[in-house]
Design a protein around this motif. Structure first.
Motif, PDB file in Angstrom:
ATOM      1  N   TYR A 101       0.835  -1.208   0.000  1.00  0.00           N
ATOM      2  CA  TYR A 101       0.000   0.000   0.000  1.00  0.00           C
ATOM      3  C   TYR A 101       0.866   1.253   0.000  1.00  0.00           C
ATOM      4  N   ARG A 102       1.917   1.253   0.832  1.00  0.00           N
ATOM      5  CA  ARG A 102       2.795   2.410   0.870  1.00  0.00           C
ATOM      6  C   ARG A 102       3.496   2.612  -0.469  1.00  0.00           C
ATOM      7  N   GLY A 103       3.876   1.504  -1.126  1.00  0.00           N
ATOM      8  CA  GLY A 103       4.482   1.624  -2.446  1.00  0.00           C
ATOM      9  C   GLY A 103       3.514   2.199  -3.462  1.00  0.00           C
ATOM     10  N   GLU A 104       2.278   1.703  -3.464  1.00  0.00           N
ATOM     11  CA  GLU A 104       1.262   2.236  -4.372  1.00  0.00           C
ATOM     12  C   GLU A 104       0.989   3.707  -4.075  1.00  0.00           C
ATOM     13  N   LEU A 105       0.997   4.043  -2.788  1.00  0.00           N
ATOM     14  CA  LEU A 105       0.746   5.427  -2.412  1.00  0.00           C
ATOM     15  C   LEU A 105       1.866   6.333  -2.917  1.00  0.00           C
ATOM     16  N   ARG A 106       3.112   5.858  -2.801  1.00  0.00           N
ATOM     17  CA  ARG A 106       4.231   6.649  -3.326  1.00  0.00           C
ATOM     18  C   ARG A 106       4.109   6.815  -4.840  1.00  0.00           C
ATOM     19  N   ASP A 107       3.724   5.744  -5.531  1.00  0.00           N
ATOM     20  CA  ASP A 107       3.547   5.839  -6.979  1.00  0.00           C
ATOM     21  C   ASP A 107       2.445   6.834  -7.327  1.00  0.00           C
ATOM     22  N   MET A 108       1.352   6.782  -6.570  1.00  0.00           N
ATOM     23  CA  MET A 108       0.248   7.703  -6.849  1.00  0.00           C
ATOM     24  C   MET A 108       0.666   9.147  -6.590  1.00  0.00           C
ATOM     25  N   GLU A 109       1.437   9.347  -5.530  1.00  0.00           N
ATOM     26  CA  GLU A 109       1.913  10.695  -5.239  1.00  0.00           C
ATOM     27  C   GLU A 109       2.827  11.200  -6.355  1.00  0.00           C
ATOM     28  N   VAL A 111       2.637  10.279  -9.537  1.00  0.00           N
ATOM     29  CA  VAL A 111       1.756  10.598 -10.671  1.00  0.00           C
ATOM     30  C   VAL A 111       1.045  11.921 -10.432  1.00  0.00           C
ATOM     31  N   LEU A 112       0.623  12.144  -9.191  1.00  0.00           N
ATOM     32  CA  LEU A 112      -0.048  13.391  -8.863  1.00  0.00           C
ATOM     33  C   LEU A 112       0.896  14.583  -9.054  1.00  0.00           C
ATOM     34  N   GLU A 113       2.143  14.419  -8.625  1.00  0.00           N
ATOM     35  CA  GLU A 113       3.127  15.487  -8.835  1.00  0.00           C
ATOM     36  C   GLU A 113       3.360  15.728 -10.320  1.00  0.00           C
ATOM     37  N   GLU A 114       3.395  14.650 -11.088  1.00  0.00           N
ATOM     38  CA  GLU A 114       3.578  14.786 -12.536  1.00  0.00           C
ATOM     39  C   GLU A 114       2.421  15.549 -13.161  1.00  0.00           C
ATOM     40  N   ALA A 195       0.252  15.568 -21.539  1.00  0.00           N
ATOM     41  CA  ALA A 195       0.914  14.967 -20.376  1.00  0.00           C
ATOM     42  C   ALA A 195       0.020  15.056 -19.152  1.00  0.00           C
ATOM     43  N   GLN A 196      -0.657  16.181 -18.999  1.00  0.00           N
ATOM     44  CA  GLN A 196      -1.560  16.340 -17.859  1.00  0.00           C
ATOM     45  C   GLN A 196      -2.717  15.359 -17.952  1.00  0.00           C
ATOM     46  N   ALA A 197      -3.288  15.202 -19.167  1.00  0.00           N
ATOM     47  CA  ALA A 197      -4.404  14.262 -19.345  1.00  0.00           C
ATOM     48  C   ALA A 197      -3.954  12.831 -19.060  1.00  0.00           C
ATOM     49  N   ASN A 198      -2.745  12.469 -19.519  1.00  0.00           N
ATOM     50  CA  ASN A 198      -2.231  11.110 -19.275  1.00  0.00           C
ATOM     51  C   ASN A 198      -2.001  10.881 -17.782  1.00  0.00           C
ATOM     52  N   ALA A 199      -1.459  11.897 -17.113  1.00  0.00           N
ATOM     53  CA  ALA A 199      -1.198  11.773 -15.674  1.00  0.00           C
ATOM     54  C   ALA A 199      -2.502  11.630 -14.900  1.00  0.00           C
ATOM     55  N   GLU A 200      -3.509  12.383 -15.301  1.00  0.00           N
ATOM     56  CA  GLU A 200      -4.796  12.286 -14.621  1.00  0.00           C
ATOM     57  C   GLU A 200      -5.440  10.915 -14.846  1.00  0.00           C
ATOM     58  N   GLU A 201      -5.235  10.346 -16.046  1.00  0.00           N
ATOM     59  CA  GLU A 201      -5.745   9.013 -16.321  1.00  0.00           C
ATOM     60  C   GLU A 201      -5.027   7.974 -15.449  1.00  0.00           C
ATOM     61  N   LYS A 202      -3.691   8.122 -15.347  1.00  0.00           N
ATOM     62  CA  LYS A 202      -2.921   7.236 -14.476  1.00  0.00           C
ATOM     63  C   LYS A 202      -3.356   7.400 -13.017  1.00  0.00           C
ATOM     64  N   LEU A 203      -3.686   8.630 -12.648  1.00  0.00           N
ATOM     65  CA  LEU A 203      -4.102   8.898 -11.274  1.00  0.00           C
ATOM     66  C   LEU A 203      -5.397   8.167 -10.956  1.00  0.00           C
ATOM     67  N   GLU A 204      -6.330   8.164 -11.891  1.00  0.00           N
ATOM     68  CA  GLU A 204      -7.591   7.445 -11.675  1.00  0.00           C
ATOM     69  C   GLU A 204      -7.335   5.941 -11.507  1.00  0.00           C
ATOM     70  N   GLU A 205      -6.426   5.396 -12.315  1.00  0.00           N
ATOM     71  CA  GLU A 205      -6.097   3.970 -12.198  1.00  0.00           C
ATOM     72  C   GLU A 205      -5.430   3.685 -10.853  1.00  0.00           C
ATOM     73  N   ALA A 206      -4.513   4.574 -10.440  1.00  0.00           N
ATOM     74  CA  ALA A 206      -3.824   4.382  -9.163  1.00  0.00           C
ATOM     75  C   ALA A 206      -4.797   4.454  -7.999  1.00  0.00           C
ATOM     76  N   GLU A 207      -5.750   5.364  -8.068  1.00  0.00           N
ATOM     77  CA  GLU A 207      -6.745   5.478  -7.003  1.00  0.00           C
ATOM     78  C   GLU A 207      -7.604   4.212  -6.919  1.00  0.00           C
ATOM     79  N   ALA A 208      -7.969   3.651  -8.086  1.00  0.00           N
ATOM     80  CA  ALA A 208      -8.748   2.408  -8.093  1.00  0.00           C
ATOM     81  C   ALA A 208      -7.936   1.267  -7.490  1.00  0.00           C
ATOM     82  N   ASP A 209      -6.641   1.203  -7.831  1.00  0.00           N
ATOM     83  CA  ASP A 209      -5.779   0.155  -7.262  1.00  0.00           C
ATOM     84  C   ASP A 209      -5.656   0.315  -5.752  1.00  0.00           C
ATOM     85  N   LEU A 210      -5.535   1.558  -5.300  1.00  0.00           N
ATOM     86  CA  LEU A 210      -5.419   1.797  -3.862  1.00  0.00           C
ATOM     87  C   LEU A 210      -6.691   1.394  -3.127  1.00  0.00           C
TER      88      LEU A 210
END
Length: 357
Positions: A101-109, A111-114, A195-210
């Protein structure tokens, strides 16, 4: 003998039964003694019951004894069902899931920064585009309004045509330069927006995984909370159930060390509250000086108390004490006012107390 709710001073304590052990069913000897007392002669009281009533009572007693002494097929208790998974295995799973979970959270953070960086770049580029476009408009106006005439006529009529030619050349060069700049900036802005649209799409996937991972964590937490036998273990002398509750609250609300931090095990349980020596209770401080908490500190404590009540069933929380009130999952009657114990700390105004099963 004092009644269950009596304090010995003629007053009734409505909270005494909370601290008293649960009542047990009387044995057949107790019931027999009660019947004997019922039918015994009383001094200055009613006369002894009639012979018929005495016979009836003997029949009832005999029947009662036969029911309670006769063997029953279902009297043998069923063998306890062993948990499907050991407590050590559950704890190991919980640690792995938390690490994941902490690893996924770091990845999501990340992506959010990106996404935030791409948005900031796009906004800055858009500002440069607007400035360049404004310059082009200004130059265009300057080109076609010089002396109020078309530049071709100005060359013929002006006494110094070379100056006009130089000015027009400079304006034309600046216009082309700014147009090139605008084209470049528009391309950069388009890249950043993608890039922003791709990051937001990745963010939605990361949130679902979390969310999916967090639900798996809660499944293991519930199993740990329901595990039947839990002993105090090093290094903090807490049961796994209590340690889990403490760590979750710290994860969500922080240790709050500047206001007293978190205290769990201690040899002396204090007045009435006796789970601390058993490794089954924690205090979450909101004021370190025994003073009435500030509104901000009180809000922090209230948030912890509310969260504990919300997750009590999942985590094995027995009761919560906060601001001279107690919430007990065994009673199912909400928050109840407690008797005044004499100080801010003893009345739990400066800390939230949580006891576990």
């Amino acid at each position: 003998m004092l009644s269950k709710h009596s304090r010995g001073d003629g007053h009734t304590d409505p909270y005494a039964d909370f601290w008293a052990p649960d009542p047990t069913d009387g044995t057949w000897r107790d019931h027999l003694a009660d019947l004997a007392e019922l039918f015994a002669p009383r001094v200055n009281g009613p006369q002894r019951l009639s012979f018929a009533a005495a016979v009836l009572s003997l029949i009832l007693v005999t029947a009662f004894l036969s029911v309670h002494t006769a063997p029953r097929a279902e009297a043998a208790p069923a063998a306890p069902v062993a948990p499907a998974e050991s407590l050590d295995s559950l704890l190991e799973r919980a640690d792995k899931l938390s690490e994941e979970y902490r690893g996924e959270l770091r990845d999501m953070e990340a992506v959010l920064e990106e996404a935030e960086a791409a948005k900031e770049r796009a906004d800055a580029t858009r500002k440069e585009v607007d400035e360049a476009r404004e310059q082009v408009r200004y130059l265009a106006v300057a080109t076609y309004t010089s002396n109020g005439l078309d530049p071709a006529l100005s060359i013929l009529l002006d006494p110094n045509p070379q100056e006009i030619i130089d000015t027009v050349s400079i304006v034309d060069h600046l216009s082309h330069t700014n147009n090139d700049k605008i084209s470049y900036l528009l391309e950069a802005m388009e890249r950043d927006e993608k890039a922003q649209a791709n990051a937001e799409e990745k963010l939605e996937e990361a949130e679902a995984d979390l969310e999916e991972l967090e639900e798996r964590r809660w499944e293991v937490r519930r199993l740990i909370a329901k595990y039947p036998v839990q002993e105090m273990t090093p290094p903090d002398n807490l049961t796994p159930r209590t340690r889990q509750m403490r760590d979750l609250i710290i994860e969500k609300f922080g240790r709050n060390d500047e206001n007293g931090g978190v205290g769990c095990y201690r040899p002396n349980g204090g007045w009435v509250v006796g789970e601390h020596p058993k490794g089954r209770a924690c205090d979450f401080m909101v004021n370190a000086h025994g003073q009435m908490p500030t509104p901000e500190q009180q809000a922090h404590g209230q948030a912890i108390a509310d969260w504990a009540v919300e997750h009590a069933e999942d985590l094995g929380i027995m009761y919560v004490i906060w601001r001279q009130e107690i919430w007990d999952i065994r009673r199912n009657d909400g928050w109840r006012r407690m008797a005044d114990r004499g100080s801010i700390t003893e009345n739990h105004y400066d800390h939230v107390h949580i006891s576990m099963f």
